[in-house]
Design a protein around this motif. Structure first.
Motif, short mmCIF file in Angstrom:
data_model
loop_
_atom_site.label_atom_id
_atom_site.label_comp_id
_atom_site.label_asym_id
_atom_site.label_seq_id
_atom_site.Cartn_x
_atom_site.Cartn_y
_atom_site.Cartn_z
N LEU A 59 20.23 -58.33 43.42
CA LEU A 59 19.80 -58.67 42.06
C LEU A 59 20.92 -58.40 41.07
CD1 LEU A 59 17.39 -59.91 40.55
CD2 LEU A 59 16.71 -57.58 39.96
N ARG A 60 21.13 -57.14 40.73
CA ARG A 60 22.30 -56.70 39.94
C ARG A 60 22.68 -55.33 40.46
NH1 ARG A 60 18.48 -57.94 36.45
NH2 ARG A 60 18.09 -55.74 36.05
N ARG A 67 15.19 -48.11 39.49
CA ARG A 67 13.73 -48.04 39.47
C ARG A 67 13.18 -47.20 40.62
NH1 ARG A 67 16.54 -51.82 36.29
NH2 ARG A 67 15.12 -52.96 34.93
N GLU A 96 21.56 -49.29 34.12
CA GLU A 96 20.34 -50.07 34.40
C GLU A 96 19.08 -49.27 34.07
OE1 GLU A 96 19.38 -53.08 35.38
OE2 GLU A 96 21.33 -54.05 35.63
N GLY A 102 24.94 -50.04 27.63
CA GLY A 102 25.79 -51.10 28.20
C GLY A 102 25.39 -51.51 29.59
N ALA A 103 26.22 -52.36 30.18
CA ALA A 103 25.99 -52.88 31.53
C ALA A 103 27.35 -53.11 32.17
CB ALA A 103 25.21 -54.20 31.46
N LEU A 104 27.37 -53.13 33.51
CA LEU A 104 28.61 -53.39 34.23
C LEU A 104 28.58 -54.80 34.77
CD1 LEU A 104 30.62 -51.12 34.20
CD2 LEU A 104 28.32 -50.15 34.30
N ARG A 105 29.68 -55.53 34.54
CA ARG A 105 29.76 -56.93 34.94
C ARG A 105 30.90 -57.13 35.91
NH1 ARG A 105 30.97 -60.41 31.76
NH2 ARG A 105 29.65 -61.95 32.71
N ARG A 106 30.92 -58.34 36.47
CA ARG A 106 31.97 -58.70 37.42
C ARG A 106 33.34 -58.51 36.79
NH1 ARG A 106 31.77 -63.09 41.42
NH2 ARG A 106 33.36 -62.46 42.91
N LEU A 110 37.90 -61.28 39.07
CA LEU A 110 37.06 -61.85 40.13
C LEU A 110 37.43 -61.29 41.51
CD1 LEU A 110 36.56 -65.63 39.31
CD2 LEU A 110 34.84 -63.82 39.36
N TYR A 150 30.31 -53.73 29.67
CA TYR A 150 30.00 -54.62 28.56
C TYR A 150 29.01 -53.91 27.66
CZ TYR A 150 28.22 -58.56 25.89
OH TYR A 150 27.85 -59.38 24.87
#
Lengths: 212, 78
Positions: A59-60, A67, A96, A102-106, A110, A150
């Protein structure tokens, strides 16, 4: 009495052994906490969420682990002012879970990036860089694929920034804390920088934040 | 059971390096007319109960999408 650090383990966690060794090297006692448990081990003073690929990064990254039943106990520990550090996947889990902003992205490259990184202390008033002043530089390796933070760097409490923003993080963020400072997450791996044989012992500075 | 399709996309303005890489590769293959490419995910759910769309939206809020970086749409099928 030595500090007891609960090292969390989710299905897919990889770095727990290194984390345990690093924590014990600081004179603390490490105990394992399993993802399905509803409570932290008795006597837990601080919590470490190690790196890896919890739940296969499905998912992410960190989404499903955030959870898991143990995270309710981690949340209560954090809200009571207890120290919590999340490393790499552990940082993704804390974001999460909403315990960090914030959030962590790719990575913008790449690609999976594995190399030593220089980090600059951005806020010397958190517990996570004891003895260092803002602007001090430490060297800790990264190894990740989704390591670009991010978020709103203006409101987040940025603890560490990359000198070379290789992954494309907002404002070169490498690590952030919550407003109170007791919860911190970072993509670099301090537990892999605790032995001179590995090129740096600067990770011990960050992990010393677990020991009140 | 009702079929529900959830589409999760990176928010506009959030860098999508995966989409950019694919756009580059398409250009190399000679597809000159391609502008922006964005890559998301499609989640197919079969949901019981009276309000499958509402259920799916609640699932998006709690787990399926990260509102900070992603938008989602919910489409109810047959």
């Amino acid at each position: 009495m030595s500090t007891t650090v609960a090292v969390l383990r989710f299905p897919g966690t990889l770095d727990h052994d290194s984390a345990v060794r690093a924590v014990e090297g600081l004179g603390a006692t490490a105990v394992e906490a399993w993802h399905a448990d509803a409570a932290l081990p008795a006597g837990t003073d601080a919590v470490l969420l190690p790196g890896g690929f919890s739940y296969g990064d499905h998912l992410r990254c960190g989404a499903i682990a955030s959870r898991a039943p143990i995270m309710g106990a981690v949340r209560r520990h954090a809200e009571a002012g207890g120290r919590v550090v999340g490393i790499c996947n552990g940082f993704q889990v804390l974001c999460e879970a909403g315990l960090l902003p914030g959030a962590l992205r790719r990575n913008s490259t790449l690609s999976f990036v594995c190399r030593q990184m220089e980090l600059e202390v951005a806020d010397d008033e958190t517990p996570w860089t004891p003895g260092l002043e803002t602007g001090a530089v430490i060297s800790i390796p990264i190894k990740n694929n989704e390591g670009a933070w991010y978020g709103d760097a203006g409101t987040a409490r940025v603890v560490l920034r990359y000198r070379d923003n290789l992954l494309g993080s907002t404002d070169a963020v490498a690590g952030v804390a919550n407003a109170a400072g007791n919860v911190m997450g970072l993509m670099p791996h301090p537990e892999e920088a605790c032995d001179a044989l590995l090129g740096s012992t600067d990770g011990q500075i960050v992990l010393a934040g677990l020991i009140a | 059971m009702t079929q529900v399709i959830v589409t999760v996309m990176p928010k506009q303005g959030v860098l999508d390096p995966q989409g950019q890489a694919v756009a580059g590769a398409l250009g190399q293959l000679g597809f000159d007319g391609v502008g922006e490419v964005r890559i998301g995910k499609r989640i197919e759910l079969s949901i019981a109960g009276d309000d499958p769309a509402g259920q799916a939206r609640a699932m998006c809020e709690q787990l399926l999408a990260n509102a900070l970086i992603e938008d989602y749409t919910v489409e109810v099928g047959a």
